[in-house]
Design a protein around this motif. Sequence first.
Motif, PDB file in Angstrom:
ATOM      1  N   UNK A  54       0.825  -1.212   0.000  1.00  0.00           N
ATOM      2  CA  UNK A  54       0.000   0.000   0.000  1.00  0.00           C
ATOM      3  C   UNK A  54       0.857   1.259   0.000  1.00  0.00           C
ATOM      4  N   UNK A  55       0.418   2.246  -0.775  1.00  0.00           N
ATOM      5  CA  UNK A  55       1.012   3.583  -0.771  1.00  0.00           C
ATOM      6  C   UNK A  55      -0.105   4.590  -0.581  1.00  0.00           C
ATOM      7  N   UNK A  56       0.017   5.491   0.393  1.00  0.00           N
ATOM      8  CA  UNK A  56      -1.065   6.449   0.642  1.00  0.00           C
ATOM      9  C   UNK A  56      -1.119   7.528  -0.426  1.00  0.00           C
ATOM     10  N   UNK A  57      -2.289   8.133  -0.565  1.00  0.00           N
ATOM     11  CA  UNK A  57      -2.444   9.230  -1.506  1.00  0.00           C
ATOM     12  C   UNK A  57      -3.876   9.728  -1.497  1.00  0.00           C
ATOM     13  N   UNK A  58      -4.153  10.708  -2.323  1.00  0.00           N
ATOM     14  CA  UNK A  58      -5.489  11.292  -2.417  1.00  0.00           C
ATOM     15  C   UNK A  58      -6.185  10.774  -3.665  1.00  0.00           C
ATOM     16  N   UNK A  59      -7.392  10.243  -3.497  1.00  0.00           N
ATOM     17  CA  UNK A  59      -8.188   9.751  -4.615  1.00  0.00           C
ATOM     18  C   UNK A  59      -9.305  10.752  -4.886  1.00  0.00           C
ATOM     19  N   UNK A  60      -9.294  11.348  -6.052  1.00  0.00           N
ATOM     20  CA  UNK A  60     -10.267  12.375  -6.402  1.00  0.00           C
ATOM     21  C   UNK A  60     -11.409  11.789  -7.240  1.00  0.00           C
ATOM     22  N   UNK A  61     -12.597  12.360  -7.146  1.00  0.00           N
ATOM     23  CA  UNK A  61     -13.720  11.855  -7.947  1.00  0.00           C
ATOM     24  C   UNK A  61     -13.433  11.950  -9.439  1.00  0.00           C
TER      25      UNK A  61
END
Length: 229
Positions: A102-109
């Motif tokens: 897993x790598x964290x990040x921002x998921x945008x619509x």
Amino acid sequence: MLEPGTPWPTCEGFPLSLLAVLDTDALAPWLGDLLPAQTGLLNFFYLDSDSEQCDPAVYELALKFDTSDPQVGRVIAARSAHAVETNPPVRSSVFTPVAWAASPGFAFPDTWDPAWRTLDLGPEADDRARAMPDLYIEELLTDWSERPGALDSEDIAFGRPEFPTGSSPVGAFPRAEDPNDYHHLLQLSGYGPYGWGLGGDDGWMHWSIPTEALQAGDFSRAIATPDIW
């Protein structure tokens, strides 16, 4: 990875196929209080009627159900300390394991995400902006394409789902429930290294769940919301 005594999920007696196992304990630093502590492992199942491994007998059964029918997909939780490797039953498809990190990040619509319906664009927005709010936002924010931390992956857990065909999960949920009341659990891309396919030429698998059920740890209410093309 199921707890002893947990039955393998079926659809009218036909075994579903395991497509992924997700360790939520490993994701805990990023999930906060989204789901109960020590939820453990989540097993993601679906009725395989398209891959090269599927049992030919499943074809006729699959025709009886919509792709998002609750009976054709299942999510089963297992506490990490109690879960054991469970052999799949006969006629369940078996795929070559692929390890994830897993790598964290921002998921945008994406363009078709129902979250855009909740956004107030203001009185200056025209009909085009209201029809394609994501493009309108991109025009307002000149550095939108370079947004820091944005995820660039076809496999995403607990983020915003992507629907390449534009179908979105709208209409996939039971009783015309508001998709914004659901939380995305997992997006799993098609062929790649996984060796499975879903419908037509390809497809992405998704599983979603009512947010209040997720927070209560009731994964029996999770449903598959695939995107097929």
